[in-house]
Scaffold this active site. Structure first.
Site, PDB file in Angstrom:
ATOM      1  N   LYS A  42     -37.664  65.558  32.854  1.00  0.00           N
ATOM      2  CA  LYS A  42     -38.850  66.034  33.130  1.00  0.00           C
ATOM      3  C   LYS A  42     -39.011  66.637  34.687  1.00  0.00           C
ATOM      4  O   LYS A  42     -40.023  66.240  35.203  1.00  0.00           O
ATOM      5  CB  LYS A  42     -39.784  65.001  32.953  1.00  0.00           C
ATOM      6  CG  LYS A  42     -39.709  64.282  31.571  1.00  0.00           C
ATOM      7  CD  LYS A  42     -40.022  65.355  30.494  1.00  0.00           C
ATOM      8  CE  LYS A  42     -41.308  65.873  30.399  1.00  0.00           C
ATOM      9  NZ  LYS A  42     -41.267  67.222  29.339  1.00  0.00           N
ATOM     10  N   HIS A  98     -28.363  65.902  31.887  1.00  0.00           N
ATOM     11  CA  HIS A  98     -29.332  65.035  32.584  1.00  0.00           C
ATOM     12  C   HIS A  98     -28.386  63.802  33.083  1.00  0.00           C
ATOM     13  O   HIS A  98     -28.742  62.880  33.698  1.00  0.00           O
ATOM     14  CB  HIS A  98     -30.231  64.262  31.695  1.00  0.00           C
ATOM     15  CG  HIS A  98     -31.570  65.145  31.140  1.00  0.00           C
ATOM     16  ND1 HIS A  98     -32.093  65.857  32.265  1.00  0.00           N
ATOM     17  CD2 HIS A  98     -32.072  65.107  30.257  1.00  0.00           C
ATOM     18  CE1 HIS A  98     -33.111  66.683  31.441  1.00  0.00           C
ATOM     19  NE2 HIS A  98     -33.043  66.195  30.439  1.00  0.00           N
ATOM     20  N   ARG A 120     -37.971  66.949  41.362  1.00  0.00           N
ATOM     21  CA  ARG A 120     -39.405  67.117  41.329  1.00  0.00           C
ATOM     22  C   ARG A 120     -40.049  65.893  41.920  1.00  0.00           C
ATOM     23  O   ARG A 120     -39.426  64.756  41.989  1.00  0.00           O
ATOM     24  CB  ARG A 120     -39.963  67.222  39.878  1.00  0.00           C
ATOM     25  CG  ARG A 120     -41.403  67.692  39.714  1.00  0.00           C
ATOM     26  CD  ARG A 120     -41.790  67.411  38.149  1.00  0.00           C
ATOM     27  NE  ARG A 120     -42.996  67.961  37.815  1.00  0.00           N
ATOM     28  CZ  ARG A 120     -43.459  68.328  36.617  1.00  0.00           C
ATOM     29  NH1 ARG A 120     -42.778  67.586  35.337  1.00  0.00           N
ATOM     30  NH2 ARG A 120     -44.721  68.111  36.296  1.00  0.00           N
ATOM     31  N   SER A 128     -45.259  62.751  33.297  1.00  0.00           N
ATOM     32  CA  SER A 128     -44.785  63.573  32.417  1.00  0.00           C
ATOM     33  C   SER A 128     -43.984  62.966  31.521  1.00  0.00           C
ATOM     34  O   SER A 128     -44.023  63.171  30.047  1.00  0.00           O
ATOM     35  CB  SER A 128     -43.843  64.829  33.126  1.00  0.00           C
ATOM     36  OG  SER A 128     -43.389  65.891  32.289  1.00  0.00           O
ATOM     37  N   GLY A 249     -47.523  71.459  33.219  1.00  0.00           N
ATOM     38  CA  GLY A 249     -46.777  72.307  34.031  1.00  0.00           C
ATOM     39  C   GLY A 249     -47.463  72.388  35.343  1.00  0.00           C
ATOM     40  O   GLY A 249     -47.584  73.503  36.079  1.00  0.00           O
TER      41      GLY A 249
END
Length: 285
Positions: A42, A98, A120, A128, A249
């Protein structure tokens, strides 16, 4: 919760076994031409991989519109994806992972394969993930955001602690064949981000090619593309009634969900876990 994952060295994995993971780590043979997308779940994985694929085709959208995402860039983390990668004869091979750095195939670190790591703001990743994992049948579904919040801080979510994952991969920052990207920089200046990735991949785009990449890598273009939006994931793996891959997004959605107490608790853990990270590296600090 422990019964819902395979726990390896304290990290919960949803789609692998100890034997498969160790076999892949020791036996997978990387090629110098490989292009690998790495992330904590995510973090913008889908966005950066679409961008990379469009740079590769010089803005021609036919590949991303005709071949489903997990065939364009198979998952290194599961046996089906791994087999797809091994069978691909043409270079470059694109694949996605991942995995925390300590579980990565050893051959990759000895190769010239190019790795793009995207991360992020972990607060946005938490939100998310809370919505997305509800739809994935191989993962534990939280009863509430409060419950998932605690799981996330403890690292009891797929692929473990965000803090450990990012901290591990930051060791590669600055290496010639490793590009560190931020979801936020894609949002703030997508044109500069495309140019940065194309330079890293050694693909010089003409102005027209760059414009085509930009046109086809927007949130709406990807949301409308069934080859990229995960709507074709079989129902045995994903309950499409519960969630979609492409939700909002945006940046900062965590502010619409965290309580003041949660924000303070998160900040405290963040400061403890990320104490060794160079100041100013992340825009959310």
């Amino acid at each position: 919760m422990a019964g819902d994952y395979v726990w390896i060295e304290g990290i919960p994995f949803p789609t692998t076994t100890m034997e498969d993971l160790r076999s892949m780590q020791d036996e997978f043979v990387a090629r110098d031409e490989d292009i690998i997308i790495i992330s904590y779940p995510k973090s913008g994985t889908n966005w950066i991989s679409e961008l990379i694929h469009l740079v590769h085709t010089r803005g021609d959208p036919s590949w991303v519109q005709s071949v489903v995402k997990w065939k364009r860039s198979p998952w290194l983390d599961n046996t089906f994806g791994l087999e797809d990668i091994k069978q691909q004869q043409e270079d470059p091979r694109f694949y996605t992972s991942h995995l925390p750095i300590q579980f990565f195939p050893k051959s990759i670190f000895k190769s010239k394969a190019k790795c793009v790591y995207i991360t992020r703001n972990p607060r946005d990743i938490l939100i998310s993930g809370y919505y997305f994992w509800k739809a994935i049948k191989a993962t534990k579904n939280p009863g509430s955001l409060e419950e998932y919040f605690e799981w996330f801080l403890q690292g009891n979510v797929p692929y473990g602690s965000w803090f450990d994952h990012v901290g591990g991969w930051l060791q590669m920052r600055g290496k010639e064949n490793f590009l560190f990207m931020l979801y936020e920089e894609l949002h703030q200046d997508i044109r500069a981000s495309v140019e940065k990735v194309s330079q890293f991949l050694g693909t010089k785009l003409s102005p027209e090619e760059l414009d085509s990449v930009l046109k086809n890598v927007t949130f709406q273009a990807m949301k409308d593309n069934k080859m990229s939006n995960f709507s074709l994931v079989p129902d045995i793996h994903m309950d499409h009634r519960k969630a979609h891959l492409m939700r909002k997004g945006i940046i900062g959605d965590w502010k619409n969900h965290f309580t003041v107490a949660q924000s303070e608790a998160f900040d405290k853990v963040y400061q403890e876990k990320m104490a060794g990270v160079p100041p100013g590296l992340f825009p959310w600090e």
